[in-house]
Design an enzyme around this catalytic site. Sequence first.
Site, PDB file in Angstrom:
ATOM      1  N   HIS A 150      19.295 124.947  63.352  1.00 47.20           N
ATOM      2  CA  HIS A 150      18.738 126.247  62.985  1.00 47.20           C
ATOM      3  C   HIS A 150      19.370 127.391  63.769  1.00 47.20           C
ATOM      4  O   HIS A 150      19.064 128.553  63.537  1.00 47.20           O
ATOM      5  CB  HIS A 150      17.214 126.201  63.224  1.00 47.20           C
ATOM      6  N   LYS A 166      21.895 130.270  65.314  1.00 43.43           N
ATOM      7  CA  LYS A 166      22.816 131.249  64.710  1.00 43.43           C
ATOM      8  C   LYS A 166      23.685 131.817  65.836  1.00 43.43           C
ATOM      9  O   LYS A 166      23.220 132.613  66.655  1.00 43.43           O
ATOM     10  CB  LYS A 166      22.051 132.402  64.051  1.00 43.43           C
ATOM     11  N   ASP A 226      36.567 133.735  71.539  1.00 42.22           N
ATOM     12  CA  ASP A 226      37.383 133.417  72.719  1.00 42.22           C
ATOM     13  C   ASP A 226      36.554 132.957  73.923  1.00 42.22           C
ATOM     14  O   ASP A 226      36.967 133.141  75.071  1.00 42.22           O
ATOM     15  CB  ASP A 226      38.249 134.624  73.114  1.00 42.22           C
ATOM     16  N   HIS A 267      11.857 138.221  60.298  1.00 43.66           N
ATOM     17  CA  HIS A 267      12.586 136.979  60.569  1.00 43.66           C
ATOM     18  C   HIS A 267      12.947 136.878  62.060  1.00 43.66           C
ATOM     19  O   HIS A 267      13.570 135.910  62.487  1.00 43.66           O
ATOM     20  CB  HIS A 267      13.847 136.942  59.701  1.00 43.66           C
ATOM     21  N   LYS A 301      12.983 136.435  66.148  1.00 39.64           N
ATOM     22  CA  LYS A 301      12.480 135.406  67.068  1.00 39.64           C
ATOM     23  C   LYS A 301      12.617 136.009  68.470  1.00 39.64           C
ATOM     24  O   LYS A 301      13.566 135.735  69.196  1.00 39.64           O
ATOM     25  CB  LYS A 301      13.289 134.113  66.985  1.00 39.64           C
ATOM     26  N   ASP A 341       6.661 143.174  79.698  1.00 40.55           N
ATOM     27  CA  ASP A 341       6.634 144.147  80.815  1.00 40.55           C
ATOM     28  C   ASP A 341       7.819 145.094  80.862  1.00 40.55           C
ATOM     29  O   ASP A 341       8.171 145.597  81.938  1.00 40.55           O
ATOM     30  CB  ASP A 341       6.546 143.400  82.157  1.00 40.55           C
TER      31      ASP A 341
END
Length: 1021
Positions: free
Chosen positions: A487, A489, A494, A843, A845, A850
């Site tokens: 899952h 991404k 380099d 979508h 995450k 703080d």
Amino acid sequence: MLGKAQPTSSNLNLVNSEVSDTMSASDVHDGIKMADLVESLDARELDIGDGEEMDYDGNYLGDCRIPFSAVYATVGFKEANAKVYLPTVPITVRILEVERFTTAQDRFNVSHHRSVNKSLPAVFRIELKHGEFTWVVKRKEKHFIELHRELRTYKTFMRIPLPSRSHTVRRKTVRKSEVREMPSLPRGGGDELVRDEQVSSRRRQLEDYLNKLLKMAMYRKYHHTMEFIDVSQLSFIHDLGPKGLEGMIYKRSGGHRIPGMNCCGQGQACYRWSKRWLVVKDSFLLYMKPDSGAISFVLLVDKEFSIKMDSKETETKHGVRIDSLSRTLVFKCSSYRNARWWGQSIESFVRSHGKAFLREHRFGSFAQEQENVPAKWYVNGKTYMEDVADALEEAKEEIFITDWWLSPEIFLKRPVVEGNRWRLDCILKRKAQQGVRIFVMLYKEVELALGINSGYSKRTLMHLHPHIKVMRHPDHVSSSVYLWAHHEKIVVIDQSVAFVGGIDLAYGRWDDREHRLTDVGSVTRSVALEQAGSTSTPSAKDVSSADGVSQSNGRGTPPSEPVELPKLKGVGRNRMARFSLYRHLHKHTLQHVDNYCNFVYKDWIQLEKPFDDFIDRYTTPRMPWHDIASVVHGRGARDVARHFIQRWNFTKIMKPKYRSLSYPFLLPKSHSTANEIKYQVPGCVDAKVQVLRSAADWSAGIKYHEESIHNAYIQVIAKSKHYIYIENQFFISCADNRTVHNKIGDAIIERILRAHKEGKTYRVYVVTPLLPGFEGDITTGGGNAIQAVMHFNYRTMIRGEYSIISQLKKEMDNEWMKYISFAGLRTHVELEGRLVTELIYVHSKMLIADDNTVIIGSANINDRSMLGKRDSEVAVIVEDSEKVASVMDGQEYEAGPYALQLRLECFRTILGGHSDASIDLSDPISDSFYKEVWMTTAGRNATIYEKVFRCLPSSLVRNMAELEQYQSKPGLAQTDLARAQEELRKIRGFLVQFPLDFLSEHNLMPSVGTKEAMVPTEIWT
């Protein structure tokens, strides 16, 4: 030596110098090149001082470094074109000391080092320097004699005019004087040098011999010489870090932590022993096949890395066993002493250069915390994809990409005004043609369950150029992994720039802070047709490319007709007509067809026809996409790359089709060179960064699973002092240890209860999608998949004994509202004269705590992402090291620039702060903000949307009967357009209260007999 090794072997240090197979001298040449002629000059005849030796490899390079890309061009050790040494740089030799012992065991007992009775042969400890590299080898007198014998044979061979073309060319390119002036090896007093004067004299003779020899290209490039001094094609590559130990060994097959990869038998007959050249670097070791130069295994150093040398552990005489999380590697040496040298030397080298990789790190992560890493955040896909495109364009050596879903034809820069220049497949093809190696890993979906068509993506990319390699994983049958997905991404350039977050390079992900519902705006179909028609026929096709909208959006082409994407190379003669339309529509037409989707209304179909609409954009609004990502550089990027490399190399071993040489093993660059950043994404701030992941045996081939993202969430929540702000695609937590196991919800409950007992202000903001992202019609209840995920989301928030609100109510009754708010995002627009609304799909995450700590990655708040044994995930935790003045609960506060600016951008976007600067967002926990801005905006927006659109989900609908009743009454959008528009003008931003009572009286779990009820519950959690 080892088994039937050749006579030139060294029984010493790190080396079984039996590398007679090693890299060649300039053996075979088909033609005479200038480089060879320069090489053939005897440097001594040119009267060049010791400090500035002639370029033995020919070409002078301003920067005398071997490029990292050389790791992909290794050749057989005897090949003439093996590039080993640094151009223009001499090798110097110093014999540091002579070791003498009485017995083999005494070599490892320092107290005996002075004894000379019944002495064993003296061992010369030789230090060599070549540019920035320094290394030590140990040789005995007999090894010098054997080397000299080999070189004399070679010299004689070069004098004989053999009737072969290659030999003739070689003879022509080697000057006779160089052949003639091969240094002589003075006779010594045999192996047993007893008196100190003898030792000292012999030491000077051998040092002088080696220094002379290594100044002569003809002899230095001969493979026996290279074997003698322990060098190979991977010795002097700057980005691989300091030169470690090298030498020929016999390694045993097997030992992988992969089911089905090891021999079932226990006897030695089951093992194969193969001759390999072992190379040790600071954070990994590898071995190569001497005959082809191919890298045939890479073992990363990790917290389980250990070395054992006794025969009980290795099950072989004179063996060395190396353990790690991914393999047990056993190799054998020529003698007891030789095995001890190898084992002790590997251990000391790795401990001095790679100790960070040997330790357990915070949160149980494979990666340590890295200070002063340039980092940047992204809210939404527009700026993210633009920076990814620019970074890809800067790639010089390697590009790594892994996605849950990748769409080759996606445009990374919008509007599309440069033809296909910024289309992903075109960028990758362009870079591959420039020599950049591109490695892509895709999740191989269960085709019956998911329509992301990774097979199409793989075929499309592989056909572009041989430098582009694509792997898909897992193979569901052979790996028995049906339920879990890759899952993460990631895009790495380099190994020094790494993008990590929630945004796949795929359809529907591109969006900006406006979250448009349509790309036709107030331009009605007739106007669009008229405008398009006013241009002459040849350019009608080009309109779609210029303004970023496909022709199949209703302007003359029915959605069902496939339309080829125009390749806009030049603008053509209708430039003015086309660009006036472009300007006219510019405000509304940033959505290319690949971005016009609404997957709750209709999921993606026919991905192999990327430029066809599959929903009518004149009747159905698109579903906007709200997402978060980040980029890190230097050491942080090295760690992200290391995770990718581990997964790539594991997949290469596991799947037979990837074992061919066309899919190379990848090597991690050294952290010692990580700060030499050649390209930095603009707009970064320096921060402390740590890479986190969810990984396990099935996903990364490691012995113990890692759940450092889960651990980080829990610890950050527990240690937060003022607030946490969460945006996540799912919100499934609160462990019952039966159906749900992750403890993020529990950590939130504990932290709120602590604040309540202490009487302190503390806020929790949770922003999540109003509906799960599965195709289904919410007007009839949404379908089984949507309802199943809704069940677990609501179970976490408010329903059942384990939920956050239920647990808080036990302690504080309705005061829980002071501490936690659940919200979603929604927007509206006028489409073809009708008012329409749609939820914005969250979508992201992300967690902010703080105003100084941020976690951004691919991991949802659910068991799939957090437990480590299930889906594979990657995230970064960024902690601000710099401070800026801010406000917290009405007091002056030192916030971090990274976290503060990210929170402000999120708040401005969802609360309407970009268009209304009067909204005070500076203090995230004050009563005035929490109650009067956040709660008031969310409540007011939700009420207006219900009144105008009667939209779902809604807290007014608690069961299926109320659902029918609710829909039977039309909203203002249908009954009183003017009043509806007046109400909608009061909307601020996108924030709406989460409908906590939606279908609260209805059992949302799939009913018995449906296919959703047949799959394991873990699918939804």
